[in-house]
Design an enzyme around this catalytic site. Structure first.
Site, PDB file in Angstrom:
ATOM      1  N   MET A   1       0.856  -1.190   0.000  1.00 54.43           N
ATOM      2  CA  MET A   1       0.000   0.000   0.000  1.00 54.43           C
ATOM      3  C   MET A   1       0.896   1.245   0.000  1.00 54.43           C
ATOM      4  O   MET A   1       0.454   2.327   0.417  1.00 54.43           O
ATOM      5  CB  MET A   1      -0.939  -0.021   1.195  1.00 54.43           C
TER       6      MET A   1
ATOM      7  N   LEU B   1       6.737   3.128   1.265  1.00 56.75           N
ATOM      8  CA  LEU B   1       7.693   2.019   1.251  1.00 56.75           C
ATOM      9  C   LEU B   1       8.836   2.227   2.243  1.00 56.75           C
ATOM     10  O   LEU B   1       9.308   3.342   2.446  1.00 56.75           O
ATOM     11  CB  LEU B   1       8.260   1.849  -0.162  1.00 56.75           C
TER      12      LEU B   1
ATOM     13  N   GLY C   1      11.707  -2.848   4.674  1.00 54.87           N
ATOM     14  CA  GLY C   1      11.039  -4.155   4.722  1.00 54.87           C
ATOM     15  C   GLY C   1      10.470  -4.498   3.346  1.00 54.87           C
ATOM     16  O   GLY C   1      10.628  -5.620   2.858  1.00 54.87           O
ATOM     17  N   HIS C   2       9.828  -3.515   2.715  1.00 58.42           N
ATOM     18  CA  HIS C   2       9.293  -3.749   1.363  1.00 58.42           C
ATOM     19  C   HIS C   2      10.436  -4.052   0.393  1.00 58.42           C
ATOM     20  O   HIS C   2      10.321  -4.919  -0.469  1.00 58.42           O
ATOM     21  CB  HIS C   2       8.546  -2.506   0.858  1.00 58.42           C
TER      22      HIS C   2
ATOM     23  N   GLN D   1     -10.256  -2.508   2.871  1.00 58.01           N
ATOM     24  CA  GLN D   1      -9.712  -3.208   4.048  1.00 58.01           C
ATOM     25  C   GLN D   1      -9.606  -2.306   5.280  1.00 58.01           C
ATOM     26  O   GLN D   1      -9.121  -2.735   6.314  1.00 58.01           O
ATOM     27  CB  GLN D   1      -8.367  -3.860   3.720  1.00 58.01           C
TER      28      GLN D   1
ATOM     29  N   MET E   1       9.376  -2.738  11.097  1.00 62.35           N
ATOM     30  CA  MET E   1       9.142  -1.710  10.082  1.00 62.35           C
ATOM     31  C   MET E   1       7.694  -1.762   9.618  1.00 62.35           C
ATOM     32  O   MET E   1       7.142  -2.835   9.392  1.00 62.35           O
ATOM     33  CB  MET E   1      10.082  -1.911   8.909  1.00 62.35           C
TER      34      MET E   1
ATOM     35  N   ARG F   1       3.016   2.622   8.910  1.00 63.54           N
ATOM     36  CA  ARG F   1       2.409   3.454   9.947  1.00 63.54           C
ATOM     37  C   ARG F   1       3.440   4.154  10.823  1.00 63.54           C
ATOM     38  O   ARG F   1       3.127   5.159  11.463  1.00 63.54           O
ATOM     39  CB  ARG F   1       1.502   2.614  10.850  1.00 63.54           C
TER      40      ARG F   1
HETATM   41  O1  PAF Z   1      -0.034  -5.659   3.680  1.00 58.97           O
HETATM   42  C1  PAF Z   1      -0.456  -4.763   2.924  1.00 58.97           C
HETATM   43  O2  PAF Z   1       0.223  -3.780   2.628  1.00 58.97           O
HETATM   44  C2  PAF Z   1      -1.866  -4.887   2.347  1.00 58.97           C
HETATM   45  O3  PAF Z   1      -2.725  -5.480   3.260  1.00 58.97           O
HETATM   46  C3  PAF Z   1      -1.908  -5.611   0.991  1.00 58.97           C
HETATM   47  C4  PAF Z   1      -1.471  -7.057   1.111  1.00 58.97           C
HETATM   48  C5  PAF Z   1      -1.037  -4.883  -0.009  1.00 58.97           C
HETATM   49  C6  PAF Z   1      -3.338  -5.618   0.453  1.00 58.97           C
HETATM   50  O4  PAF Z   1      -3.825  -4.331   0.266  1.00 58.97           O
END
Ligand code: PAF
EC number: 6.3.2.1
Length: 281
Positions: free
Chosen positions: A30, A33, A36-37, A61, A186, A189
């Site tokens: 989402m 970044l 961790g990403h 979500q 990480m 948020r």
């Molecule tokens: O973990 C996240 O960043 C989100 O829940 C995901 C898996 C990208 C789905 O929107």
């Protein structure tokens, strides 16, 4: 570096690669970044011919509209981060209308009860939203391998269950939690925490580690009380839950069994920002 904003465009781009049997690695995010990403990207780049990262703040979500509104968004800086890391990554950053048309709602899933524990109890509808978006993204990208961080361990188990139930040909790969030097997990948020709160938040992992040690000699119930007491010593924190659950079913641990693997899961508020973390016990 290639950035796709429309589902049609990325589908057309990937089609010939899939026909040539290239392996596609996928890292859904989402945005906002962090390292961790990037560690997920690194693994995907090593294990696949092509790597796609999606950046999409998925509205379905979020059970709390304020949380959705405040979720950090900065596509330009995210794209620059990925570009500096590796120019071969393909970015898919669609709009809400491209993904949901004019029906921004979730499908209803049955995740065999995984959705009723922990995050599911406190964030009603959250996992239906996650299931909906991950399924749609998998259908668009058609990945061979998809990478998810274990910080959202429940999400990882839910995505594995969704893939099994819907019968999608994707390997879902869990990757260890990436932590700051301070031990703080990480998370996108963390960007919203003040410097002071970020420092204080380092106690989350310290308490989890103390809980792990305590669990070696005590029951799950006693460990839960121990952890709750530790958090209560820190006035700035509001503990939502600390649960000890079996890794596969996520059912609470009532009596320890040597044959089962357990994890301690925590959700806690600091400065009204909700952080989650977990530890293998
Ligand atoms: O973990 C996240 O960043 C989100 O829940 C995901 C898996 C990208 C789905 O929107």
């Amino acid at each position: 570096m290639l950035v796709f904003n429309e589902r049609k465009a990325i589908v057309s781009f990937l089609e010939p690669l899939i026909a040539q049997k290239k392996t596609i690695g996928f890292v859904p995010t989402m945005g906002a970044l962090h390292d961790g990403h990037l560690s997920l990207l690194d693994k995907s780049l090593k294990e696949n011919d092509v790597t796609v990262m999606s950046i999409f703040v998925n509205p379905t979500q979020f059970n709390n509209p304020e949380d959705l509104e405040k979720y950090p968004r900065n596509l330009e800086s995210d794209v620059s981060k990925v570009e500096a890391f590796n120019k071969n990554v393909l970015i898919f950053a669609p709009s809400v209308s491209d993904i949901y048309k004019n029906n921004v709602t979730s499908e209803n899933f049955d995740f065999d009860g995984l959705e009723n524990q922990m995050e599911g109890k406190y964030r009603p509808g959250h996992f239906d939203g996650v299931g909906t978006i991950v399924k749609r993204l998998f259908e668009i990208i058609r990945p061979t391998n998809a990478y998810f961080g274990e910080k959202d361990f429940q999400q990882l188990q839910i995505v594995k269950k969704m893939v099994e139930k819907v019968n999608l040909p994707v390997n879902v790969i869990g990757c260890p939690i990436f932590r700051e030097k301070s031990g703080l997990a990480m998370s996108s948020r963390n960007e919203r925490l003040s410097k002071e709160a970020k420092e204080k938040a380092t106690i989350i992992f310290k308490i989890l580690k103390a809980g792990k040690k305590y669990f070696e000699e005590h029951s799950a119930l006693a460990t839960q009380s121990f952890v709750e007491k530790e958090f209560s010593k820190h006035q700035d924190f509001k503990l939502e839950y600390f649960d000890i659950a079996e890794e596969k079913t996520l059912l609470p641990c009532i009596r320890k069994s040597k044959k089962k693997k357990y994890r301690g899961f925590v959700a806690v508020f600091i400065e009204d920002i909700r952080l989650i973390d977990n530890i293998g016990l």
